[in-house]
Design a protein around this motif. Structure first.
Motif, PDB file in Angstrom:
ATOM      1  N   ILE A  15       0.858  -1.350  -0.096  1.00  0.00           N
ATOM      2  CA  ILE A  15       0.048   0.013   0.031  1.00  0.00           C
ATOM      3  C   ILE A  15       0.675   1.273  -0.034  1.00  0.00           C
ATOM      4  N   LEU A  16       2.092   1.162   0.706  1.00  0.00           N
ATOM      5  CA  LEU A  16       2.917   2.481   0.769  1.00  0.00           C
ATOM      6  C   LEU A  16       3.880   2.392  -0.730  1.00  0.00           C
ATOM      7  N   SER A  17       4.383   1.175  -0.920  1.00  0.00           N
ATOM      8  CA  SER A  17       5.119   1.042  -2.210  1.00  0.00           C
ATOM      9  C   SER A  17       4.535   1.427  -3.513  1.00  0.00           C
ATOM     10  N   ALA A  18       3.360   1.223  -3.580  1.00  0.00           N
ATOM     11  CA  ALA A  18       2.668   1.695  -4.805  1.00  0.00           C
ATOM     12  C   ALA A  18       2.460   3.059  -4.903  1.00  0.00           C
ATOM     13  N   ALA A  19       2.683   3.831  -3.703  1.00  0.00           N
ATOM     14  CA  ALA A  19       2.409   5.353  -3.796  1.00  0.00           C
ATOM     15  C   ALA A  19       3.748   5.962  -4.095  1.00  0.00           C
ATOM     16  N   LEU A  20       4.614   5.364  -4.141  1.00  0.00           N
ATOM     17  CA  LEU A  20       6.060   6.224  -4.061  1.00  0.00           C
ATOM     18  C   LEU A  20       6.403   6.575  -5.302  1.00  0.00           C
ATOM     19  N   LEU A  53      -5.108   4.747  -5.858  1.00  0.00           N
ATOM     20  CA  LEU A  53      -4.512   3.863  -5.131  1.00  0.00           C
ATOM     21  C   LEU A  53      -5.310   3.709  -3.786  1.00  0.00           C
ATOM     22  N   GLU A  54      -4.781   2.617  -3.241  1.00  0.00           N
ATOM     23  CA  GLU A  54      -5.466   2.028  -1.991  1.00  0.00           C
ATOM     24  C   GLU A  54      -5.280   3.087  -0.906  1.00  0.00           C
ATOM     25  N   LEU A  55      -3.898   3.607  -0.719  1.00  0.00           N
ATOM     26  CA  LEU A  55      -3.780   4.562   0.428  1.00  0.00           C
ATOM     27  C   LEU A  55      -4.556   5.616   0.551  1.00  0.00           C
ATOM     28  N   PHE A  56      -5.005   6.137  -0.792  1.00  0.00           N
ATOM     29  CA  PHE A  56      -5.538   7.396  -0.664  1.00  0.00           C
ATOM     30  C   PHE A  56      -7.271   7.187  -0.651  1.00  0.00           C
TER      31      PHE A  56
END
Length: 433
Positions: A15-20, A53-56
């Motif tokens: 979830i974090l890696s995808a946003a970087l 993205l999932e994080l947001f």
């Protein structure tokens, strides 16, 4: 989404890696001002415009799942919050970042903040990082006026000073920030303005990396008209590098292990921002400097009475070329027009799209109607009526659009700034009492 109860020595979750890779810092003149709204209110305002993205999709839920509120190590949670805030900021979600960072960096409860202030519970190191990120929020605010009536860049300087307090400043990655910017500068080796900026600002023998130099760089790029597209790209990349360096440290302090390249490596863009090539006939910096001295009180007097005296618009030396530039900036600001065109004379016109700006080039007292007006060198009298006083140097302007021919000045900040407040209510930060 799995709840992570033990944050020690964990690899970055997807979830974090995808946003970087998507972290960027575009310098947009028309970027919106801060809304000063809660996370829940911002969901409604964004209305489906969040990154896919999932994080947001649900920031509070993502934050609580990655860094549970019952986590025994509070500092893990604090640095986790800062990390999420940095990622949000890197995706243009400035208000959401502001909401998360405020409770860690400000001692009072604020109406838009995500929860009450925990300022007293935060370690000096975490508070320093939170203050640094807070400075980036207001750097993004740019020329808009927000909290305490301060322009974004001014507020950014305040938070940079807060981040440089002795109690936590040594924990910031000063050496890494210098290293990344010097590495970036090598990619712009053939561009003289970039190299001049680097030689002036990148002194890696200094014990402290001063974020204010990047505040100033971004401000100068935004003020350029036409813009130096290479310098703009360098500034955007410089801030992106800054965010990524900070993120490597905050994520590690939040309990994750990874190689630096996971955060620092960026995905290259295939597109370029188009830069306006509109030309001005006057010095843009002088025009903008003059326009920023117009407060809401000045605007109100001009709108209601048709004239206003503005003090200290120019400092010595006051000459005709500098006066013309300042007069053009004032004309656009007071007419609330994107551009203005110099005309031979207003001829006593009462047209509200025409204004006369009269400079005093010396200290003098003038009889105007039934009163005596005192002027210093650099003071200005602006009126909708024909002034035509022999002791003043007059410039007449009419409002114009950016498509108009024979523009004298095109205001790059039109529609992007607020009014300087003049009342206690306007200066309020919105503290909960």
């Amino acid at each position: 989404m799995n709840v992570l109860h033990n944050m020690k020595t964990l690899e970055l979750p997807p979830i974090l890696s995808a946003a970087l890779p998507g972290i960027r810092w575009p310098l947009e003149m028309e970027a919106p001002p801060l809304h000063f709204r809660s996370l829940e209110e911002m969901k409604q305002i964004r209305s489906g415009k969040l990154p896919d993205l999932e994080l947001f999709r649900d920031v509070p839920s993502s934050l609580d799942s990655l860094f549970p509120l019952h986590e025994t190590e509070k500092q893990t949670r604090h640095f986790g919050t800062i990390s999420i805030a940095l990622i949000l900021l890197g995706h243009g979600l400035t208000d959401e970042c502001h909401d998360l960072i405020t409770p860690l960096s400000w001692p009072d409860d604020i109406h838009f903040a995500h929860g009450p202030s925990i300022y007293g519970q935060v370690s000096p190191s975490a508070r320093t990082y939170a203050s640094y990120v807070h400075s980036l929020v207001h750097r993004k605010e740019a020329f808009h006026h927000g909290e305490f009536g301060m322009m974004g860049f001014q507020n950014a300087n305040y938070w940079s000073n807060a981040a440089s307090s002795p109690t936590g400043a040594s924990s910031l990655p000063h050496t890494d920030l210098y290293r990344e910017l010097k590495s970036l500068a090598e990619e712009f080796a053939d561009h003289e303005p970039v190299q001049m900026w680097c030689s002036t600002n990148l002194d890696d023998t200094s014990p402290v990396f001063d974020a204010r130099m990047l505040h100033k760089l971004c401000a100068n790029v935004l003020k350029q008209n036409p813009r130096d597209s290479v310098m703009q790209t360098f500034a955007e990349r410089a801030v992106e590098s800054e965010i990524r360096v900070l993120l490597t440290k905050t994520l590690r302090n939040a309990g994750f292990v990874f190689h630096d390249s996971v955060i620092l490596q960026r995905q290259k863009d295939n597109c370029r921002v188009e830069v306006s090539t509109e030309a001005n006939l006057v010095d843009v910096n002088i025009a903008l400097s003059a326009s920023r001295k117009v407060s809401s009180a000045h605007l109100n007097q001009f709108r209601t009475q048709g004239s206003v005296i503005l003090r200290g618009i120019l400092t010595s030396p006051v000459n005709e070329s500098r006066a013309l530039a300042a007069a053009a900036g004032l004309a656009c600001r007071l007419l609330d027009s994107p551009g203005c065109r110099l005309i031979s004379d207003a001829n006593g016109s009462h047209n509200r799209d025409v204004v006369e700006v009269s400079f005093s080039f010396k200290e003098q007292t003038l009889d105007v109607g039934n009163e005596a007006l005192y002027f210093r060198d650099g003071d200005v009298w602006v009126s909708e009526k024909n002034i035509n006083h022999p002791s003043l140097t007059k410039y007449s302007f009419e409002a114009a659009t950016k498509e108009s021919p024979d523009l004298t000045f095109l205001d790059p900040l039109h529609g992007a700034r607020g009014e300087t407040p003049t009342t206690v209510v306007q200066w309020s930060k919105g503290t909960i009492f």
